[in-house]
Design an enzyme around this catalytic site. Structure first.
Site, PDB file in Angstrom:
ATOM      1  N   HIS B 121       0.875  -1.171   0.000  1.00  8.71           N
ATOM      2  CA  HIS B 121       0.000   0.000   0.000  1.00  8.71           C
ATOM      3  C   HIS B 121       0.918   1.228   0.000  1.00  8.71           C
ATOM      4  O   HIS B 121       1.994   1.192   0.595  1.00  8.71           O
ATOM      5  CB  HIS B 121      -0.832  -0.044   1.282  1.00  8.71           C
ATOM      6  CG  HIS B 121      -1.938   0.953   1.357  1.00  8.71           C
ATOM      7  ND1 HIS B 121      -1.704   2.273   1.652  1.00  8.71           N
ATOM      8  CD2 HIS B 121      -3.284   0.826   1.205  1.00  8.71           C
ATOM      9  CE1 HIS B 121      -2.870   2.914   1.674  1.00  8.71           C
ATOM     10  NE2 HIS B 121      -3.843   2.062   1.406  1.00  8.71           N
ATOM     11  N   ASP B 198       3.124  -4.077   8.106  1.00  8.34           N
ATOM     12  CA  ASP B 198       1.846  -3.391   7.947  1.00  8.34           C
ATOM     13  C   ASP B 198       0.733  -4.420   8.151  1.00  8.34           C
ATOM     14  O   ASP B 198       0.495  -5.251   7.282  1.00  8.34           O
ATOM     15  CB  ASP B 198       1.786  -2.764   6.544  1.00  8.34           C
ATOM     16  CG  ASP B 198       0.400  -2.210   6.215  1.00  8.34           C
ATOM     17  OD1 ASP B 198      -0.521  -2.333   7.042  1.00  8.34           O
ATOM     18  OD2 ASP B 198       0.252  -1.659   5.104  1.00  8.34           O
ATOM     19  N   GLN B 201      -4.547  -5.125   7.120  1.00  7.73           N
ATOM     20  CA  GLN B 201      -5.510  -6.102   6.605  1.00  7.73           C
ATOM     21  C   GLN B 201      -5.497  -7.409   7.391  1.00  7.73           C
ATOM     22  O   GLN B 201      -6.426  -8.209   7.279  1.00  7.73           O
ATOM     23  CB  GLN B 201      -5.221  -6.406   5.123  1.00  7.73           C
ATOM     24  CG  GLN B 201      -5.386  -5.212   4.200  1.00  7.73           C
ATOM     25  CD  GLN B 201      -6.820  -4.713   4.124  1.00  7.73           C
ATOM     26  OE1 GLN B 201      -7.770  -5.485   4.277  1.00  7.73           O
ATOM     27  NE2 GLN B 201      -6.985  -3.414   3.901  1.00  7.73           N
ATOM     28  N   LYS B 224     -10.522  -0.618  10.634  1.00  9.26           N
ATOM     29  CA  LYS B 224     -10.703  -1.777   9.759  1.00  9.26           C
ATOM     30  C   LYS B 224     -11.089  -3.016  10.566  1.00  9.26           C
ATOM     31  O   LYS B 224     -11.373  -4.060   9.994  1.00  9.26           O
ATOM     32  CB  LYS B 224      -9.422  -2.046   8.972  1.00  9.26           C
ATOM     33  CG  LYS B 224      -9.091  -0.959   7.941  1.00  9.26           C
ATOM     34  CD  LYS B 224      -7.940  -1.407   7.064  1.00  9.26           C
ATOM     35  CE  LYS B 224      -7.221  -0.270   6.383  1.00  9.26           C
ATOM     36  NZ  LYS B 224      -7.970   0.323   5.271  1.00  9.26           N
ATOM     37  N   CYS B 364      -4.542   2.136  -3.800  1.00  8.82           N
ATOM     38  CA  CYS B 364      -3.320   2.722  -3.237  1.00  8.82           C
ATOM     39  C   CYS B 364      -2.142   1.753  -3.351  1.00  8.82           C
ATOM     40  O   CYS B 364      -1.321   1.637  -2.441  1.00  8.82           O
ATOM     41  CB  CYS B 364      -3.515   3.146  -1.788  1.00  8.82           C
ATOM     42  SG  CYS B 364      -4.818   4.354  -1.601  1.00  8.82           S
TER      43      CYS B 364
END
Lengths: 132, 405
Positions: B121, B198, B201, B224, B364
């Protein structure tokens, strides 16, 4: 247009669907004298406008290529239609309302950038500052 | 009972009718919806206990501080962090990655190397580009293989004695790929590089365990994972945080201040300048408790079933291409696809007309789009409240779209 769902009919005008399926002005323009290309940062769509402008300022031909959605493609096609035969300053005076009138469509705010990208690329081409 | 049957009524927004159809929300990967427990907790906080935290010597100040720090304990438990001092609140994943890049960035010199991946991303790419430019560092990327997995053989060639940082996504927000995090971390550690993961997700979808993972940094966003916007977490391994100067200054992160210097506060507050997102922390606690009650293994199992149903169904529709790992390979609750002859934005608009919310565009992740040879994809992402029936309706809608324009 055959196969169109009720949703497609309500979202896209006949003009948009027709120009998306069969754009009149898509393709390269060898010998173009003014060229610009830009992307829509929201979606990555890319449009390149090519113009042939006579020394006295008359636009004799306009074409576009790009990787873009139905609204953006139809808009680019409409822009090419609108500028052909006009002078440089007439073309520069075109506004989004002129394009939407051709498209016979109401564009939702989230898609407005799709409709306006070809106009901003046109402005860059007429400016002559953008690199080809 | 299926998870969606258990949870559905907890999400008030799912009662909405969109364009004449009951809302089908398949965009949790961008931002999930919130259960009533989260909304109630935040309201209750604002109605009863709001004050600034840490230095307000009055009843409400104490209550707000207590609630804020309880969120840290909940998050420590949720991500399996060894200690609460390693749990730093941020404004979200992008903020956390920026904070890490700025903080580590100050220690980088000319010629030092940063390794990212081709599927990142932009939030885990641009901060490193800025740092590389500022410090004269070199930015490299692990390529993505055709099966959607990172090419770890290539990583072996990218790692050198100058590699200082390896930053990568735990789960791809486009392909759903669950990256081989443990292997990457082990390889990075072998050259003494810091690892930055990261987890935006991954956190909503699977059980996390920082101790087992062994990374130096892990970041995520509350919004999220059923929590509110405006708050996220930067987990940092204590041994690393201890030796880093704070990346950003302000109140709260100091012990004592003179005009020309200051003494830093203890962990974790050293990395939390300014008034934090307090109500958001309260909402985050409620979201964590909600997910814990369901059980993250059960959440993963539910979303895995929906993802599999979507991939198998979409793959059977003529003219549809599904991106990412093939069926049978575990992945996050993310399915990106393309319909021949239709642009992703038009697909999303046409699905929205049927009440189905999906995301379309480059997500992104422009370098990954270039790798896939597309300008964008259409992406459906799943959460605890989504049902197999909703996936079936997506499949029916997609099948009807091909000649729609």
């Amino acid at each position: 247009v055959s196969g169109a769902t009720p949703a497609a009919n309500s979202l896209y005008s006949d003009v948009i669907r027709d120009r998306w399926r069969r754009p009149r002005h898509r393709g390269d323009l060898p010998g173009a004298t003014a060229v610009a290309e830009d992307v829509n940062p929201l979606c990555g769509d890319r449009v390149r406008m090519m113009l042939t402008i006579a020394p006295e300022g008359q636009i004799s031909d306009a074409r576009f290529v790009g990787d873009s959605c139905a609204i953006c493609t139809a808009s680019a096609d409409a822009v090419a239609d609108l500028v052909a035969g006009r002078t440089r300053s007439e073309a520069a005076a075109l506004e989004v309302g002129d394009v939407l009138a051709v498209l016979q469509a109401e564009i939702r705010p989230t898609r407005m950038r799709c409709a306006t990208l070809p106009l901003s690329v046109l402005a860059q081409a007429l400016d002559g500052k953008a690199k080809a | 009972m299926r998870l969606d049957e258990l949870t559905r009524r907890d999400f008030p927004i799912l009662e909405r009718v969109v364009n004449g159809h009951p809302l089908i929300y398949f965009d949790s990967g961008a931002s999930s919806q919130k259960p009533r427990a989260v909304l109630d907790a935040m309201n209750r906080y604002y109605e009863r206990s709001h004050a600034n935290v840490h230095r307000s010597i009055h009843t409400l100040g104490e209550e707000a501080t207590e609630l804020y720090e309880v969120a840290r304990d909940a998050m420590q438990r949720f991500i399996g962090a060894p200690s609460r001092e390693e749990v730093v609140f941020t404004r979200g994943t992008t903020d956390g990655l920026g904070l890490i890049a700025e903080t580590i960035g100050r220690t980088l010199g000319k010629g030092d190397e940063i390794v990212v991946t081709e599927l990142e991303h932009h939030s885990n790419l641009i901060p490193w580009q800025l740092i590389a430019k500022d410090r004269g560092a070199v930015l490299k990327a692990i390529p993505v293989r055709d099966d959607g997995q990172l090419d770890l053989a290539a990583l072996d060639r990218l790692l050198t004695a100058r590699t200082r940082v390896v930053a990568f996504a735990h789960v791809s927000n486009v392909l759903g790929t669950i990256t081989l995090a443990k292997e990457i971390i082990a390889k990075a550690r072998a050259v003494n590089a810091l690892t930055v993961v990261d987890g935006a997700q991954a956190a909503p979808h699977m059980r996390l365990d920082m101790s087992a993972l062994g990374c130096d940094f892990y970041v995520l966003s509350a919004h999220k994972m059923l929590g509110p916007t405006g708050i996220g977490v930067m987990y940092g391994r204590r041994a690393v945080l201890d030796r880093l100067e704070p990346g950003r200054g302000g109140s709260e992160m100091i012990k004592e201040v003179w005009i020309d210097h200051a003494q830093w506060n203890d962990l974790p507050w050293r990395f939390e300048p300014g008034t934090p997102p307090i109500a958001e922390a309260v909402g985050l606690t409620a979201a964590i408790e909600y997910l814990e009650k369901l059980g993250m293994d059960r959440v993963a199992e539910h979303e895995r079933a929906l993802t599999r149903q979507a991939i198998e169904g979409l793959s059977r529709i003529p003219g549809v291409t599904v991106y990412g790992p093939p069926v049978g390979i575990d992945r996050g609750a993310v399915v990106s696809f393309a319909i021949e002859g239709l642009h992703p934005h038009d697909v999303a608009a046409l699905l929205d007309a049927e009440g189905i919310a999906v995301r379309a565009g480059h997500h992104c992740a422009m370098p990954l789009m270039r790798r896939l040879g597309v300008v964008g994809t259409t992406r459906a992402t799943f959460s605890v409240f989504n049902s197999p029936d909703e996936v079936s309706r997506l499949l029916t809608a997609v099948a009807g779209l091909r000649s729609a324009l």
